[in-house]
Design a protein around this motif. Structure first.
Motif, PDB file in Angstrom:
ATOM      1  N   ALA A   1      14.614  48.685  14.827  1.00 56.93           N
ATOM      2  CA  ALA A   1      14.501  48.372  16.253  1.00 56.93           C
ATOM      3  C   ALA A   1      15.675  47.497  16.670  1.00 56.93           C
ATOM      4  CB  ALA A   1      13.186  47.661  16.553  1.00 56.93           C
ATOM      5  N   ILE A   2      16.054  47.635  17.917  1.00 53.69           N
ATOM      6  CA  ILE A   2      17.073  46.774  18.518  1.00 53.69           C
ATOM      7  C   ILE A   2      16.419  46.052  19.686  1.00 53.69           C
ATOM      8  CG2 ILE A   2      19.261  46.719  19.762  1.00 53.69           C
ATOM      9  CD1 ILE A   2      20.011  49.288  18.172  1.00 53.69           C
ATOM     10  N   MET A   3      16.563  44.736  19.733  1.00 51.78           N
ATOM     11  CA  MET A   3      15.987  43.928  20.798  1.00 51.78           C
ATOM     12  C   MET A   3      17.126  43.299  21.606  1.00 51.78           C
ATOM     13  SD  MET A   3      13.926  44.128  18.032  1.00 51.78           S
ATOM     14  CE  MET A   3      14.022  42.706  16.954  1.00 51.78           C
ATOM     15  N   ILE A   4      17.019  43.364  22.934  1.00 51.30           N
ATOM     16  CA  ILE A   4      18.090  42.881  23.812  1.00 51.30           C
ATOM     17  C   ILE A   4      17.491  42.013  24.912  1.00 51.30           C
ATOM     18  CG2 ILE A   4      19.904  43.583  25.417  1.00 51.30           C
ATOM     19  CD1 ILE A   4      20.066  46.228  23.788  1.00 51.30           C
ATOM     20  N   ARG A   5      18.053  40.817  25.075  1.00 54.69           N
ATOM     21  CA  ARG A   5      17.662  39.907  26.154  1.00 54.69           C
ATOM     22  C   ARG A   5      18.768  38.878  26.355  1.00 54.69           C
ATOM     23  NH1 ARG A   5      13.470  35.166  24.553  1.00 54.69           N
ATOM     24  NH2 ARG A   5      14.683  34.231  26.250  1.00 54.69           N
ATOM     25  N   ASP A   6      18.903  38.361  27.566  1.00 52.70           N
ATOM     26  CA  ASP A   6      19.846  37.273  27.859  1.00 52.70           C
ATOM     27  C   ASP A   6      21.254  37.556  27.355  1.00 52.70           C
ATOM     28  OD1 ASP A   6      18.041  35.467  29.186  1.00 52.70           O
ATOM     29  OD2 ASP A   6      17.083  35.153  27.245  1.00 52.70           O
ATOM     30  N   GLY A   7      21.678  38.812  27.445  1.00 52.28           N
ATOM     31  CA  GLY A   7      23.032  39.149  27.021  1.00 52.28           C
ATOM     32  C   GLY A   7      23.236  39.149  25.523  1.00 52.28           C
ATOM     33  N   LYS A   8      22.144  39.208  24.752  1.00 52.81           N
ATOM     34  CA  LYS A   8      22.226  39.178  23.288  1.00 52.81           C
ATOM     35  C   LYS A   8      21.617  40.457  22.698  1.00 52.81           C
ATOM     36  CE  LYS A   8      23.912  34.967  23.228  1.00 52.81           C
ATOM     37  NZ  LYS A   8      25.317  34.707  22.833  1.00 52.81           N
ATOM     38  N   TYR A   9      22.260  40.948  21.662  1.00 56.59           N
ATOM     39  CA  TYR A   9      21.851  42.149  20.940  1.00 56.59           C
ATOM     40  C   TYR A   9      21.375  41.725  19.559  1.00 56.59           C
ATOM     41  CZ  TYR A   9      22.869  46.571  18.361  1.00 56.59           C
ATOM     42  OH  TYR A   9      22.821  47.682  17.570  1.00 56.59           O
ATOM     43  N   ILE A  10      20.136  42.078  19.205  1.00 53.01           N
ATOM     44  CA  ILE A  10      19.508  41.591  17.973  1.00 53.01           C
ATOM     45  C   ILE A  10      18.927  42.783  17.215  1.00 53.01           C
ATOM     46  CG2 ILE A  10      17.670  40.115  17.039  1.00 53.01           C
ATOM     47  CD1 ILE A  10      18.075  38.892  20.172  1.00 53.01           C
ATOM     48  N   GLU A  11      19.241  42.892  15.963  1.00 52.73           N
ATOM     49  CA  GLU A  11      18.704  43.982  15.144  1.00 52.73           C
ATOM     50  C   GLU A  11      17.489  43.508  14.354  1.00 52.73           C
ATOM     51  OE1 GLU A  11      21.097  46.854  13.181  1.00 52.73           O
ATOM     52  OE2 GLU A  11      22.936  46.084  14.095  1.00 52.73           O
TER      53      GLU A  11
ATOM     54  N   ASN B   1      19.745  35.989  13.263  1.00 50.70           N
ATOM     55  CA  ASN B   1      20.818  36.345  12.332  1.00 50.70           C
ATOM     56  C   ASN B   1      21.618  37.535  12.879  1.00 50.70           C
ATOM     57  OD1 ASN B   1      22.317  36.210   9.953  1.00 50.70           O
ATOM     58  ND2 ASN B   1      21.043  37.744   8.945  1.00 50.70           N
ATOM     59  N   ASN B   2      22.936  37.376  12.888  1.00 57.69           N
ATOM     60  CA  ASN B   2      23.851  38.446  13.298  1.00 57.69           C
ATOM     61  C   ASN B   2      23.657  38.916  14.738  1.00 57.69           C
ATOM     62  OD1 ASN B   2      25.180  38.583  10.785  1.00 57.69           O
ATOM     63  ND2 ASN B   2      23.577  39.929   9.944  1.00 57.69           N
ATOM     64  N   GLN B   3      23.099  38.063  15.612  1.00 61.94           N
ATOM     65  CA  GLN B   3      22.983  38.477  17.005  1.00 61.94           C
ATOM     66  C   GLN B   3      24.376  38.528  17.646  1.00 61.94           C
ATOM     67  OE1 GLN B   3      20.362  35.582  18.791  1.00 61.94           O
ATOM     68  NE2 GLN B   3      22.030  34.316  19.536  1.00 61.94           N
ATOM     69  N   LYS B   4      24.546  39.434  18.598  1.00 58.97           N
ATOM     70  CA  LYS B   4      25.843  39.658  19.210  1.00 58.97           C
ATOM     71  C   LYS B   4      25.724  39.610  20.732  1.00 58.97           C
ATOM     72  CE  LYS B   4      26.751  42.862  15.414  1.00 58.97           C
ATOM     73  NZ  LYS B   4      26.938  44.284  15.039  1.00 58.97           N
ATOM     74  N   ASP B   5      26.814  39.284  21.379  1.00 54.49           N
ATOM     75  CA  ASP B   5      26.845  39.338  22.838  1.00 54.49           C
ATOM     76  C   ASP B   5      26.951  40.792  23.273  1.00 54.49           C
ATOM     77  OD1 ASP B   5      26.812  36.572  23.003  1.00 54.49           O
ATOM     78  OD2 ASP B   5      28.995  36.410  23.024  1.00 54.49           O
ATOM     79  N   ILE B   6      26.248  41.118  24.346  1.00 56.85           N
ATOM     80  CA  ILE B   6      26.298  42.491  24.858  1.00 56.85           C
ATOM     81  C   ILE B   6      26.108  42.474  26.367  1.00 56.85           C
ATOM     82  CG2 ILE B   6      23.821  42.879  24.467  1.00 56.85           C
ATOM     83  CD1 ILE B   6      24.518  45.783  23.766  1.00 56.85           C
ATOM     84  N   ASP B   7      26.990  43.167  27.095  1.00 60.37           N
ATOM     85  CA  ASP B   7      26.850  43.241  28.550  1.00 60.37           C
ATOM     86  C   ASP B   7      26.532  44.651  29.027  1.00 60.37           C
ATOM     87  OD1 ASP B   7      29.248  44.489  28.119  1.00 60.37           O
ATOM     88  OD2 ASP B   7      30.474  43.055  29.228  1.00 60.37           O
ATOM     89  N   LYS B   8      26.483  45.619  28.087  1.00 59.81           N
ATOM     90  CA  LYS B   8      26.129  46.995  28.435  1.00 59.81           C
ATOM     91  C   LYS B   8      25.575  47.686  27.195  1.00 59.81           C
ATOM     92  CE  LYS B   8      29.298  50.285  28.897  1.00 59.81           C
ATOM     93  NZ  LYS B   8      28.823  51.506  28.181  1.00 59.81           N
ATOM     94  N   VAL B   9      24.553  48.505  27.399  1.00 58.01           N
ATOM     95  CA  VAL B   9      24.012  49.283  26.288  1.00 58.01           C
ATOM     96  C   VAL B   9      23.681  50.686  26.778  1.00 58.01           C
ATOM     97  CG1 VAL B   9      21.637  48.466  26.691  1.00 58.01           C
ATOM     98  CG2 VAL B   9      22.277  49.388  24.451  1.00 58.01           C
ATOM     99  N   ASP B  10      24.065  51.679  25.986  1.00 57.65           N
ATOM    100  CA  ASP B  10      23.734  53.074  26.269  1.00 57.65           C
ATOM    101  C   ASP B  10      22.588  53.508  25.358  1.00 57.65           C
ATOM    102  OD1 ASP B  10      25.788  53.433  28.180  1.00 57.65           O
ATOM    103  OD2 ASP B  10      27.264  53.760  26.585  1.00 57.65           O
ATOM    104  N   VAL B  11      21.532  54.027  25.961  1.00 57.25           N
ATOM    105  CA  VAL B  11      20.374  54.498  25.204  1.00 57.25           C
ATOM    106  C   VAL B  11      20.459  56.026  25.138  1.00 57.25           C
ATOM    107  CG1 VAL B  11      17.864  54.525  25.035  1.00 57.25           C
ATOM    108  CG2 VAL B  11      19.028  52.541  26.029  1.00 57.25           C
ATOM    109  N   ILE B  12      20.655  56.548  23.940  1.00 52.55           N
ATOM    110  CA  ILE B  12      20.907  57.980  23.751  1.00 52.55           C
ATOM    111  C   ILE B  12      19.645  58.671  23.239  1.00 52.55           C
ATOM    112  CG2 ILE B  12      22.450  59.697  22.730  1.00 52.55           C
ATOM    113  CD1 ILE B  12      23.899  57.568  24.394  1.00 52.55           C
ATOM    114  N   TYR B  13      19.011  59.452  24.106  1.00 47.74           N
ATOM    115  CA  TYR B  13      17.874  60.269  23.698  1.00 47.74           C
ATOM    116  C   TYR B  13      18.340  61.593  23.107  1.00 47.74           C
ATOM    117  CZ  TYR B  13      14.454  57.208  25.944  1.00 47.74           C
ATOM    118  OH  TYR B  13      13.661  56.127  26.267  1.00 47.74           O
TER     119      TYR B  13
END
Length: 382
Positions: free
Chosen positions: A324-334, A242-254
């Motif tokens: 949590a955010i899960m990312i695989r195969d160019g998909k962004y999933i909350e 549900n509501n998964q999105k395409d993503i080609d870049k992600v910034d992880v902010i600590y």
């Protein structure tokens, strides 16, 4: 005289007729023998061909059986879902504390790890807990650094051999009292016995270990066994969430005030994996062999993080659950994560097309888990 000549001619004709008959008989016999020999030769050749065909068929059957048996012996590895030979699917894992400070780079052995946890230690610096399935030969892993209680708590989920070089007073006290369910290898005790120093590096960034040394330690301590933990779910084909999105870049902010240890991942559509970059730059984060650092899965796990002493040490709540955010195969999933109690393994959940919560399915392969302060959620949320 004429009569005599006629008689001679008559006799000669009879002799010729007689020999003609013998000649044709002999010729016939030769012909029959020749035909017999040809037939015999053809029959033998045919039988040889049949025999060769039978041998080839017999040879093909074992080859086919070997291929089928080889396919049957491949099973899914418990730790990361990769197909491996049976017997290598659930070896005793190693959990190793690895430094990530700028002075320690480039890092050794992170590309060979099956799962990596990345969490802040003191200040803005992050450190890795690298989980290895065992069974592979790795000549250099490190720099090996000190442990914190939250790293030990994560390692405890795998019941592994936990390798570190000292630690905070809290975690060392818990280890000494048998608080955790893992085998322990403390580099302070076994420095230059099972760990070695790289003369090209300055302390404390120069302690390393290899799988050969790990095996020597396990043998010396008479440690053996298999992985004892609940596996995650794996699927080569991504679910529709549900509501998964395409993503080609992600910034992880600590840390929003310092970019030194924040991370950028970029999707490689050719290899269907993610390549690690220095935050906000086109410069790749490379290992000690000059190779790109990659992963098949990215998890961003949000948790409460608090500084608890003057040294800047932290306490991270790993049982409260959260986003949590899960990312695989160019998909962004909350989704979200849960850990029901300290003995359970952390699990990740997403929502299906009907908005029902289902356990998340990882892509078989490497997994990188960033555990970051939960107040940074809005800095990453797409």
């Amino acid at each position: 005289m004429e009569g005599i000549e006629n008689n001679k001619k008559g006799k000669n004709i009879e002799i010729i007729k007689k020999y003609k008959v013998v000649y044709f008989i002999i010729l016939g016999v030769i012909l029959v023998i020749s035909i017999s020999l040809i037939v015999t030769a053809l029959t033998i050749k045919s039988k040889d061909n049949e025999a060769k065909k039978d041998v080839n068929i017999e040879n093909e059957i074992p080859q086919q059986n070997n291929i089928e048996n080889e396919q049957k012996t491949l099973v899914q590895r418990k730790i990361d879902g990769v197909m491996v030979n049976i017997g290598n699917d659930n070896l005793l894992p190693y959990a190793i504390m690895i430094e990530n400070s700028i002075d320690a780079r480039p890092i050794s052995g992170i590309n060979e790890a099956n799962i990596l946890y990345e969490i802040q230690t003191e200040g803005t610096i992050t450190r890795f807990l690298a989980i290895y399935a065992g069974g592979e030969k790795i000549d250099k892993i490190g720099p090996v650094r000190s442990a914190r209680s939250y790293y030990a708590q994560i390692a405890d989920e795998y019941n592994p051999l936990f390798i570190h070089f000292g630690g905070s007073p809290d975690v060392l006290n818990k280890i000494s009292k048998g608080f955790y369910n893992f085998y322990d290898l403390n580099g302070i005790i076994y420095d230059q016995i099972y760990l070695y120093r790289d003369s090209n590096r300055k302390a404390p960034h120069n302690a390393y270990i290899s799988t050969d040394l790990i095996q020597q330690y396990l043998k010396k301590q008479n440690i053996s066994g298999y992985g004892s933990y609940t596996p995650w779910k794996f699927n080569s084909n991504i679910q529709v969430y549900n509501n998964q999105k395409d993503i080609d870049k992600v910034d992880v902010i600590y840390n929003k005030d310092s970019d030194l240890y924040n991370v950028t991942w970029k999707y490689n559509s050719d290899n269907k994996n993610y390549i690690r970059y220095l935050y906000g730059k086109d410069e790749k984060y490379l290992d000690d062999k000059g190779n790109e650092v990659t992963t098949n899965n990215i998890i961003i796990q949000f948790a409460t993080s608090q500084i608890i002493d003057e040294a800047g040490r932290r306490n991270i709540n790993l049982t409260e659950g959260g986003k949590a955010i899960m990312i695989r195969d160019g998909k962004y999933i909350e989704g979200y994560w849960i850990k029901d109690n300290i003995l359970d393994r952390t699990k990740f959940f997403a929502y299906d097309e009907n908005n029902n919560a289902i356990e998340y399915e990882f892509k078989p392969g490497k997994i990188w888990i960033h555990i970051i302060p939960k107040e940074n959620y809005d800095l990453i949320k797409k």
